[in-house]
Design an enzyme around this catalytic site. Structure first.
Site, PDB file in Angstrom:
ATOM      1  N   SER A   1      -3.369  -3.663  10.263  1.00 31.64           N
ATOM      2  CA  SER A   1      -4.821  -3.726  10.220  1.00 31.64           C
ATOM      3  C   SER A   1      -5.292  -5.055   9.681  1.00 31.64           C
ATOM      4  O   SER A   1      -4.621  -5.678   8.868  1.00 31.64           O
ATOM      5  CB  SER A   1      -5.388  -2.605   9.354  1.00 31.64           C
ATOM      6  OG  SER A   1      -6.792  -2.734   9.302  1.00 31.64           O
TER       7      SER A   1
ATOM      8  N   LYS B   1      -2.352   4.587  10.109  1.00 35.42           N
ATOM      9  CA  LYS B   1      -3.253   3.565  10.651  1.00 35.42           C
ATOM     10  C   LYS B   1      -4.417   4.229  11.388  1.00 35.42           C
ATOM     11  O   LYS B   1      -5.560   3.784  11.303  1.00 35.42           O
ATOM     12  CB  LYS B   1      -2.496   2.623  11.598  1.00 35.42           C
ATOM     13  CG  LYS B   1      -3.385   1.651  12.387  1.00 35.42           C
ATOM     14  CD  LYS B   1      -4.080   0.667  11.485  1.00 35.42           C
ATOM     15  CE  LYS B   1      -5.091  -0.271  12.087  1.00 35.42           C
ATOM     16  NZ  LYS B   1      -5.318  -0.442  13.458  1.00 35.42           N
TER      17      LYS B   1
ATOM     18  N   HIS C   1      -6.769   5.454   8.834  1.00 37.29           N
ATOM     19  CA  HIS C   1      -7.466   4.262   8.314  1.00 37.29           C
ATOM     20  C   HIS C   1      -8.652   3.936   9.225  1.00 37.29           C
ATOM     21  O   HIS C   1      -9.767   3.702   8.756  1.00 37.29           O
ATOM     22  CB  HIS C   1      -6.481   3.081   8.247  1.00 37.29           C
ATOM     23  CG  HIS C   1      -7.149   1.737   8.149  1.00 37.29           C
ATOM     24  ND1 HIS C   1      -7.745   1.118   9.220  1.00 37.29           N
ATOM     25  CD2 HIS C   1      -7.347   0.916   7.094  1.00 37.29           C
ATOM     26  CE1 HIS C   1      -8.272  -0.033   8.835  1.00 37.29           C
ATOM     27  NE2 HIS C   1      -8.036  -0.179   7.548  1.00 37.29           N
ATOM     28  N   ASN C   2      -8.408   3.917  10.519  1.00 38.41           N
ATOM     29  CA  ASN C   2      -9.501   3.589  11.449  1.00 38.41           C
ATOM     30  C   ASN C   2     -10.596   4.652  11.429  1.00 38.41           C
ATOM     31  O   ASN C   2     -11.775   4.334  11.531  1.00 38.41           O
ATOM     32  CB  ASN C   2      -8.961   3.437  12.876  1.00 38.41           C
ATOM     33  CG  ASN C   2      -8.251   2.114  13.073  1.00 38.41           C
ATOM     34  OD1 ASN C   2      -7.696   1.561  12.132  1.00 38.41           O
ATOM     35  ND2 ASN C   2      -8.249   1.608  14.285  1.00 38.41           N
TER      36      ASN C   2
ATOM     37  N   GLU D   1     -12.600   4.052   8.530  1.00 37.89           N
ATOM     38  CA  GLU D   1     -13.415   2.857   8.825  1.00 37.89           C
ATOM     39  C   GLU D   1     -14.677   3.263   9.616  1.00 37.89           C
ATOM     40  O   GLU D   1     -15.778   2.794   9.320  1.00 37.89           O
ATOM     41  CB  GLU D   1     -12.541   1.890   9.630  1.00 37.89           C
ATOM     42  CG  GLU D   1     -13.200   0.645  10.138  1.00 37.89           C
ATOM     43  CD  GLU D   1     -12.227  -0.136  11.037  1.00 37.89           C
ATOM     44  OE1 GLU D   1     -11.064  -0.344  10.660  1.00 37.89           O
ATOM     45  OE2 GLU D   1     -12.643  -0.525  12.145  1.00 37.89           O
TER      46      GLU D   1
END
Ligand code: NBP
Length: 476
Positions: A128, A182, A185-186, A189
């Protein structure tokens, strides 16, 4: 063979990752399907370190020291499979293939299985930080075997972002764990961006403030608990003036947010695991609603509002209310994301250390924030913490803002300002802390129409009521 690491796929991300390896002193084998990109990397940045360019896959693989470490950085999906298939004939036992693209974690599980059967290590790694992160230090989330991490990890840690000298890279867990983390995480976000956008809208509508004035508020917020990359760039974007019209830049951008799919994957997985990730889901749906949908066209100027203008009198108190509501909603969104990681970790046997994930997100990545230190500390206090919100620090921090949160969410409802993420986060908070939920009625309805049975508050066991008979209760 002289190269310590290889990168195949030299579009923006792969090119910068290869440069990052080279700048850190590694000899980097480079390859791309079309050779022009390989050549241009050497021409433009050959002086930054030692690159070993190859036109063919065979030469590329041959230029690597064993066990070979090949980073694949191509368009996620079919291209990744195509590249792996091309590499396979040249790889040997113990070699490591790293997929650093944005793969969907079930694909990573499948690829890891297939390569393991051939004696190879396959590392699905989240990366990232976008283009700039790839060059200057990304946050890296590698999965795969621990054995592969022993030789690959130090190289990845070296090129990763550092916070207080600690690398933003750590071993995540077997097979799909890295790409899973990941993905979440997105998703987080998405939620974070939506919450910031709602805060901006509240300040705009409540205060009638200009983009530049709101930008100053965000800049001020960035000096406190909310300090983060996303708040910082928000201040920057809001201060930006469109050179063509002289208007605030944000005011000339079409109000339609696009998405590439990681938010959707996160929500789909939340549904699969039965974990409420309402902040991420609302953020994903809010983007869908904003898109040029026929529904939005049909509703514009048609649907009744029955609202009055929002006329805030105490400006400072309002700004502080929005700040506290934003912080509380953000804690909920992160708490939910970490619940999802815990649930997947249990489901897939990944044994993911959530505190370590918060630590690698402190730098390099899009959600990097001061606040992540607090999350790491919470999981250090209790690594089995069932709910981030229940950690004493977060319990207190949210309690301090809960009245503000209610004022803002109710004010938004009264004045017709859409705040899906703020509102759903507060609803989650009230739901999860409730002594008793109306779910009792739902379970009774289920028993009524489908004989799905229920448990009682006063006795052990499962029961069914003969709804269409004499309504007596039977043990199930
Ligand atoms: P792209 O996603 O645009 O992919 C372009 C690369 O894929 C080129 O090197 C292209 O080769 C190669 N490629 C394709 Br397309 N099909 C191929 C095939 N069949 N065989 C071999 N190579 C093929 O590049 P990117 O934007 O640099 O992103 C790379 C990865 O990183 C993606 O998975 C993306 O999702 C991820 N990503 C991550 C971040 C982040 O913040 N972490 C940001 C952006 C992207 P060619 O030059 O010959 O066409």
């Amino acid at each position: 063979a002289t190269a310590q690491i290889g990168v195949t796929g030299l579009a923006v991300m792969g090119r910068n990752l290869a440069r990052n390896f080279a700048r850190n002193g590694y000899t980097v084998a480079i390859h791309n399907r079309s050779y022009a990109k390989t050549q241009s990397l050497v021409e433009d940045h050959g002086d930054e370190g030692t690159f070993v360019p190859s036109e063919s896959v065979a030469d590329f693989v041959a230029s690597l020291e064993r066990p070979r470490k090949v980073v694949v950085m191509v368009k996620a999906g079919a291209a990744t499979d195509a590249v792996i298939d091309e590499l396979l004939p040249f790889l040997e036992d113990g070699d490591i293939v790293v997929d650093a693209g944005n793969a969907h974690f079930p694909d990573t599980i499948r690829r890891e299985n297939a390569l393991r059967a051939r004696g190879l290590h396959f590392v699905g790694s989240g990366v990232s930080g976008g283009e700039e992160g790839a060059l200057l230090g990304p946050s890296i989330m590698p999965g795969g075997t621990r054995e592969s991490y022993a030789s690959l990890g130090p190289i990845l840690e070296k090129i990763s972002a550092k916070v207080d000298g600690v690398p933003c890279c750590t071993y995540v867990g077997p097979d799909g764990a890295g790409h899973f983390v990941k993905m979440v995480h997105n998703g987080i976000e998405y939620a974070d961006m939506q919450l910031i956008a709602e805060a901006y809208d509240l300040l705009k509508q409540g205060l009638g403030a200009s983009a530049a004035q709101i930008g100053e508020i965000f800049a001020e917020w960035n000096t406190g608990d909310l300090e983060s990359f996303l708040i910082e760039i928000t201040a920057d974007v809001l201060a930006h003036v469109d050179p063509q019209t002289g208007a605030a830049f944000v005011d000339v951008v079409l109000d339609q947010a696009e998405q590439k799919g990681t938010g959707r994957w996160t929500v789909q997985n939340g549904l699969d695991l039965g974990v409420p990730i309402t902040g991420i889901a609302e953020a994903t749906f809010a983007r869908a609603l904003s898109g040029g949908s026929p529904q939005r066209e049909a509703a514009r100027g048609t649907l009744a509002a029955a609202t009055t203008p929002w006329d805030v009198t105490d400006r400072d108190a309002f700004v502080e209310d929005v700040r506290l509501a934003l912080f509380a909603s953000k804690v909920v969104a992160y708490s939910q994301g970490f619940d999802q990681i815990a649930a997947a970790s249990a489901e897939f046997g990944w044994d993911i250390d959530r505190g370590a994930m918060a630590r690698v997100w402190r730098g390099g990545c899009i959600i990097r924030a001061r606040f992540l230190n607090r999350i790491t500390e919470a999981y250090e206090r209790d690594q089995d913490l069932p709910l981030l919100l229940a950690d004493p620090y977060f319990t207190e921090a949210v309690a301090a803002g809960v009245e503000s949160w209610r004022r803002i969410v109710s004010g938004a409802a009264l004045h017709g300002v859409p705040t899906p993420a703020f509102s759903s986060s507060l609803a989650y908070y009230d739901g999860v802390r409730a002594d008793r939920l109306p779910a009792a009625l739902i379970q009774a309805q289920r028993d009524f129409f489908g004989a799905h049975t229920y448990r009682r508050t006063d006795r052990e066991g499962s029961f069914h009521t003969l709804w269409s008979g004499d309504r007596s209760e039977q043990p199930a």
